[in-house]
Structure formats: C-alpha cells, structure tokens
Write an enzyme that holds these catalytic residues in place. Structure first.
Site, PDB file in Angstrom:
ATOM      1  N   PRO A 280       0.821  -1.216   0.000  1.00 50.15           N
ATOM      2  CA  PRO A 280       0.000   0.000   0.000  1.00 50.15           C
ATOM      3  C   PRO A 280       0.854   1.265   0.000  1.00 50.15           C
ATOM      4  CG  PRO A 280       0.106  -0.915   2.202  1.00 50.15           C
ATOM      5  CD  PRO A 280       0.896  -1.838   1.320  1.00 50.15           C
ATOM      6  N   GLY A 281       0.434   2.248  -0.759  1.00 50.17           N
ATOM      7  CA  GLY A 281       1.083   3.550  -0.745  1.00 50.17           C
ATOM      8  C   GLY A 281       0.085   4.603  -0.310  1.00 50.17           C
ATOM      9  N   ARG A 282      -0.908   4.806  -1.174  1.00 52.27           N
ATOM     10  CA  ARG A 282      -1.881   5.870  -0.957  1.00 52.27           C
ATOM     11  C   ARG A 282      -2.627   5.741   0.371  1.00 52.27           C
ATOM     12  NH1 ARG A 282      -4.477   8.348  -5.344  1.00 52.27           N
ATOM     13  NH2 ARG A 282      -3.886   6.529  -6.552  1.00 52.27           N
ATOM     14  N   ARG A 319      -1.830  15.894  -9.621  1.00 57.20           N
ATOM     15  CA  ARG A 319      -2.997  15.004  -9.717  1.00 57.20           C
ATOM     16  C   ARG A 319      -4.231  15.672 -10.345  1.00 57.20           C
ATOM     17  NH1 ARG A 319      -5.411  12.459  -6.325  1.00 57.20           N
ATOM     18  NH2 ARG A 319      -5.279  10.460  -7.394  1.00 57.20           N
ATOM     19  N   TYR A 323      -5.232  13.850 -13.758  1.00 56.46           N
ATOM     20  CA  TYR A 323      -6.350  12.895 -13.673  1.00 56.46           C
ATOM     21  C   TYR A 323      -7.694  13.576 -13.441  1.00 56.46           C
ATOM     22  CZ  TYR A 323      -2.276  10.175 -11.980  1.00 56.46           C
ATOM     23  OH  TYR A 323      -1.044   9.624 -11.798  1.00 56.46           O
ATOM     24  N   CYS A 350       2.013  28.258 -16.710  1.00 56.82           N
ATOM     25  CA  CYS A 350       1.484  28.747 -17.995  1.00 56.82           C
ATOM     26  C   CYS A 350       0.760  27.641 -18.757  1.00 56.82           C
ATOM     27  CB  CYS A 350       2.631  29.300 -18.823  1.00 56.82           C
ATOM     28  SG  CYS A 350       3.939  28.096 -19.059  1.00 56.82           S
ATOM     29  N   GLU A 351      -0.270  27.068 -18.169  1.00 57.71           N
ATOM     30  CA  GLU A 351      -1.071  26.019 -18.793  1.00 57.71           C
ATOM     31  C   GLU A 351      -2.503  26.206 -18.304  1.00 57.71           C
ATOM     32  OE1 GLU A 351       0.168  23.157 -20.509  1.00 57.71           O
ATOM     33  OE2 GLU A 351       2.293  23.551 -20.159  1.00 57.71           O
ATOM     34  N   TYR A 379       1.546  10.703  -3.724  1.00 57.70           N
ATOM     35  CA  TYR A 379       1.561  11.160  -5.116  1.00 57.70           C
ATOM     36  C   TYR A 379       1.404  12.682  -5.213  1.00 57.70           C
ATOM     37  CZ  TYR A 379       0.829   6.159  -5.503  1.00 57.70           C
ATOM     38  OH  TYR A 379       0.946   4.801  -5.356  1.00 57.70           O
TER      39      TYR A 379
HETATM   40  N1  LLP Z   1       2.422  -1.801  -6.161  1.00 55.88           N
HETATM   41  C1  LLP Z   1       2.566  -1.541  -7.486  1.00 55.88           C
HETATM   42  C2  LLP Z   1       3.149  -2.578  -8.351  1.00 55.88           C
HETATM   43  C3  LLP Z   1       2.152  -0.309  -8.000  1.00 55.88           C
HETATM   44  O1  LLP Z   1       2.275  -0.059  -9.297  1.00 55.88           O
HETATM   45  C4  LLP Z   1       1.588   0.667  -7.130  1.00 55.88           C
HETATM   46  C5  LLP Z   1       1.155   1.958  -7.628  1.00 55.88           C
HETATM   47  C6  LLP Z   1       1.484   0.355  -5.754  1.00 55.88           C
HETATM   48  C7  LLP Z   1       1.902  -0.895  -5.316  1.00 55.88           C
HETATM   49  C8  LLP Z   1       0.914   1.295  -4.762  1.00 55.88           C
HETATM   50  O2  LLP Z   1      -0.430   1.534  -5.031  1.00 55.88           O
HETATM   51  P1  LLP Z   1      -1.378   2.352  -4.011  1.00 55.88           P
HETATM   52  O3  LLP Z   1      -1.550   1.512  -2.773  1.00 55.88           O
HETATM   53  O4  LLP Z   1      -0.722   3.643  -3.717  1.00 55.88           O
HETATM   54  O5  LLP Z   1      -2.636   2.512  -4.773  1.00 55.88           O
HETATM   55  N2  LLP Z   1       0.110   8.688  -9.413  1.00 55.88           N
HETATM   56  C9  LLP Z   1      -1.181   8.053  -9.271  1.00 55.88           C
HETATM   57  C10 LLP Z   1      -1.067   6.692  -8.652  1.00 55.88           C
HETATM   58  C11 LLP Z   1      -0.163   5.762  -9.425  1.00 55.88           C
HETATM   59  C12 LLP Z   1      -0.026   4.412  -8.760  1.00 55.88           C
HETATM   60  C13 LLP Z   1       1.043   3.616  -9.427  1.00 55.88           C
HETATM   61  N3  LLP Z   1       1.272   2.340  -8.856  1.00 55.88           N
HETATM   62  C14 LLP Z   1      -2.101   8.978  -8.499  1.00 55.88           C
HETATM   63  O6  LLP Z   1      -1.679  10.079  -8.147  1.00 55.88           O
HETATM   64  O7  LLP Z   1      -3.255   8.666  -8.259  1.00 55.88           O
END
Ligand code: LLP
Length: 420
Positions: A280-282, A319, A323, A350-351, A379
């Site tokens: 998990p990241g987000r 973001r 998106y 400038c966009e 992110y």
């Molecule tokens: N594992 C893999 C293989 C991934 O590609 C990603 C995210 C994660 C884990 C972590 O995912 P999360 O738990 O954060 O959903 N920049 C975009 C999000 C791109 C995510 C890319 N991969 C945004 O701002 O929404």
C-alpha cells in the site's frame, strides 16, 4: 507513548487548521509556501490500521515508496515495522538509506533497465517482481553471471478491471503490466530447470485508488489459484504478493476501511495458508499530508465566480491536472461570517490545465491568505516537477507537537548545479 491530546492529522482548533496540534499558519510563516506538511500521528495511524487488520494472519506490509519517498517519511514507516516496495533502482537506494535491509525490499515496476536489473540481482532482495518473460530471462542471465540465485516473483496480468481512473488501472490485458495468464503458466512451468532463478511468489496489482473490493478479491483469488498450481508442481512458494491499490476518500464518500480490505484479502488466501504481502502507498500516506499555499491574486472569472491564483499548481501537485483528481481545499484560517464565494482555484503555471480545484465555494479569499489542499501525502510531492523552473517545495513533518523541515525548498542553484 502517551495518548496525543489531539486527533491524529488535520483538524480545526478554533478557526485555525492545525496538524497534530500545530497551527499550519505558524509553520507557513516560518518556512514559506508552497509547503507540504505531514502528520506523523496520521502516518502511524494509517500504517497500523493496515498492519493490525491482519491480526494473527502471517503478512508483511511493504509500503510503496512511489507514493512518497521523502527520506524522513520512509524512515518513519520503517520504524513502525513496515517493509518496502521500490519501483526503481533509485527507490531501492532511498529504501536502503532509510535503513531497510535488501531482504525487506520488493522491487516492482515495468521496464526495469539493464542497470537497474544488475543492481537488483546483485542484492539479496526479498523479490524482483518480474513483468515479462524477457525480463525473467534477463534477470536469469545476470544472476548466472554473478553466480547468484535471484529471488523472483511473477506479476500476473489478470485481465481484471479495477474500476478506477483509466490512468491508474493496471490489471487489464490492454495495460502494459504483468504477464497474461496463459503465458505466465507456460513460463512458470520452465522454472524447475532454471537454477539461477528462485520463484518465491506470484504477484498481482490491478490498479490504484480502488474503492470496490471486488476487483481486489478477484485478483487475489487468481493469484492464489496460480500459486496452488505451482505448489502442486513442487514450487516452494513463500508468500503471495497482492500489490497495493486501496483507495482513500478524497471527497467524503464511503470507501472500504483497512479492516474490510484486509479481511477480503485474507478471505481469499487463507485456504492456501500462504503469507500475504501487500504494497500500500496511498492508503497510508494520502490523508497524512496537506499542501499549504498562499493566494497571490484574485480576479473575476465570470458573472458568478472568481479566479483565486495560488502559489502552488501542477508543478507541486499534478494530480488534478493529470487525472482531474479532486482534493478538498480549505482556508487555513476560517474567519467565518462572510458569505461564501465561488472560485476556480488555479496555479501559476502557464497552462490552462493548471487548475487545482474547480468551482469551489469558499469564504472570500484575498491575496496573502493561506489555503490547505487536503489528502496529498501520496503522489503529491513525489510527482512534483521543475516546470517553469519552479523549485521543489519544502516539506515539514509534525511529530508530537514539534515540527521540522524534512526537505528544504529547492533553490535555483540546486537546479543549475546539474547544468553546464
Ligand atoms: N504496487 C505496485 C506494483 C504499483 O504499481 C503501485 C502503484 C502500488 C503498489 C501502490 O499503489 P497504491 O496503494 O498507492 O494505490 N500517481 C497516481 C497513482 C499511481 C499508482 C502507481 N502504482 C495517483 O496520483 O493517483
């Protein structure tokens, strides 16, 4: 540790937005804007929510550095017991400088360069998550040359729709990620005869900001099914890697809790007894950060709205422009009283796509006012750029009523130091 005297994260004290009890206005006055502020208490809370939800089920939480790899944040997660998911050789290096052992790092990501594979294969990583038959062969060749046995996991492309934004959905056949099932089965069947490779797991990750558990469950079920086939063939798998993807609520709508998410995954995996790895990241970092910006100009837009131009835009937070992502925007000092007005909150770049918040109702804004853009701990700073030569913003971590700069604002000399 004693209980904090405040709710972890961001809340109002009287009229002022505070982070773990510290007024954002105080930090902005000292450090300037634009500025990322993170709550250590919220990061701890969010990490423990995922980790604790597993209860006694064997697991490892590999925080996805791509969400936010500022060193102090990565160190904090490590101190909580997290492991790491790195998406490039450079993230592996950050993870190691934050104190992670190679055996605590999984290396994910499509398109790893020869240099990155060389670096990865020379370390005793927990796994290189390979994304194609060709990549597997390249890892094998390097490992054979180095006289090592590379630990690999194979990322399946399960052809599952994550029902998220198309830019961050990764599980469909048309997406560039992973190995389609039939091909994966054929390639995995050759592994018994490839002594430089040790297959340790099957990996899936079907997308990010996923708010329905169904695609996550289906991907987990498939990963378990393939793992079981491999075990029946004699492969000594150590765990199953179910990726990241759990969404957060940016607008207050209901999303699955960490507990719902984990119990859905465990429900699919339990019968195999395989330990679970998640990335998990987000879900850990997003709600733990805000971007504090200052209004630099206000001007009329149409009969019913004004532009509020702030000193943060797509360079600090991509973001919304990339998106159409929604982030709550609030005044740091809520004075109250005056009727709300309608604003298009835009950045200085400038966009025309440099819009941070469309059509927002806010108390009247004037140049000099501070606003906070919420839920940008993931992110946010990680995707910042130097477009228009704008410096990367400063970052502050608030921990137990104290704050400190964890990344100073970039200077033009920092930028030009790379150039001749
Ligand atoms: N594992 C893999 C293989 C991934 O590609 C990603 C995210 C994660 C884990 C972590 O995912 P999360 O738990 O954060 O959903 N920049 C975009 C999000 C791109 C995510 C890319 N991969 C945004 O701002 O929404």
């Amino acid at each position: 540790m004693s209980q904090p005297a405040f709710a972890p994260g961001f809340s109002r004290r009287d009229h002022d937005l505070v982070c773990d009890g510290v007024p954002l206005a105080e930090i902005a006055a000292a450090v300037g804007t634009p500025l990322y502020v993170y709550s250590a208490a919220a990061l701890r809370d969010r990490y423990h929510a995922v980790d604790d939800a597993f209860g006694g089920y064997p697991h490892a939480v590999h925080y996805a550095l791509k969400a936010n790899s500022t060193l102090a944040i990565v160190r904090l997660l490590r101190s909580l017991g997290s492991a790491a998911d790195a998406n490039s050789a450079w993230e592996i290096e950050v993870a190691r400088r934050a104190g992670f052992e190679p055996s605590q790092i999984v290396f994910t990501g499509v398109g790893k360069s020869p240099e990155e594979l060389e670096c990865a294969a020379s370390l005793p990583l927990k796994a290189i998550n390979v994304e194609s038959a060709g990549e597997l062969a390249r890892v094998e060749a390097i490992a054979a040359r180095l006289g090592r046995r590379a630990r690999v996991a194979m990322r399946l492309n399960p052809d599952i729709d994550a029902q998220s934004h198309p830019h961050i959905s990764t599980g469909l056949k048309i997406n560039k990620f992973g190995v389609p099932l039939d091909e994966a089965r054929a390639v995995l069947g050759t592994l018994g005869m490839r002594p430089s490779l040790a297959l340790v797991a099957v990996h899936v990750h079907v997308g990010s900001q996923i708010t329905s558990l169904d695609p996550l469950k289906r991907a987990a079920a498939l990963a378990v099914e393939v793992s079981e086939e491999l075990r029946r063939g004699g492969a000594p798998l150590e765990y199953v890697d179910l990726g990241g993807g759990l969404g957060v609520s940016y607008d207050g709508s209901a999303v699955p809790s960490a507990r719902d998410y984990v119990s859905a995954l465990v429900g699919e995996v339990r019968r195999s007894g395989l330990p679970i790895v998640v990335e998990p990241g987000r879900a850990i970092a997003a709600p733990a950060g805000v971007l504090v910006a200052r209004v630099v100009d206000v001007k009329p837009r149409d009969e019913s709205s004004d532009f509020a131009i702030i000193d943060a835009g797509m360079t600090e937070l991509l973001r919304p422009a990339l998106y159409g992502a929604f982030h709550r925007i609030e005044p740091v000092a809520a004075r109250g009283g005056a009727a709300e007005r309608r604003y298009e909150i835009v950045g200085p770049v400038c966009e025309s796509s440099d819009v941070v918040g469309r059509d927002r109702l806010l108390p009247p804004l004037a140049p000099g006012d501070l606003v906070a853009i919420r839920d940008v701990g993931a992110y946010g700073s990680a995707m910042a750029s130097n477009y228009n030569r704008r410096p990367l913003p400063a970052e502050v971590l608030v921990d137990e009523g104290e704050w400190r700069v964890i990344r100073r604002r970039q200077t033009i000399d920092d930028q030009l130091a790379l150039e001749t």
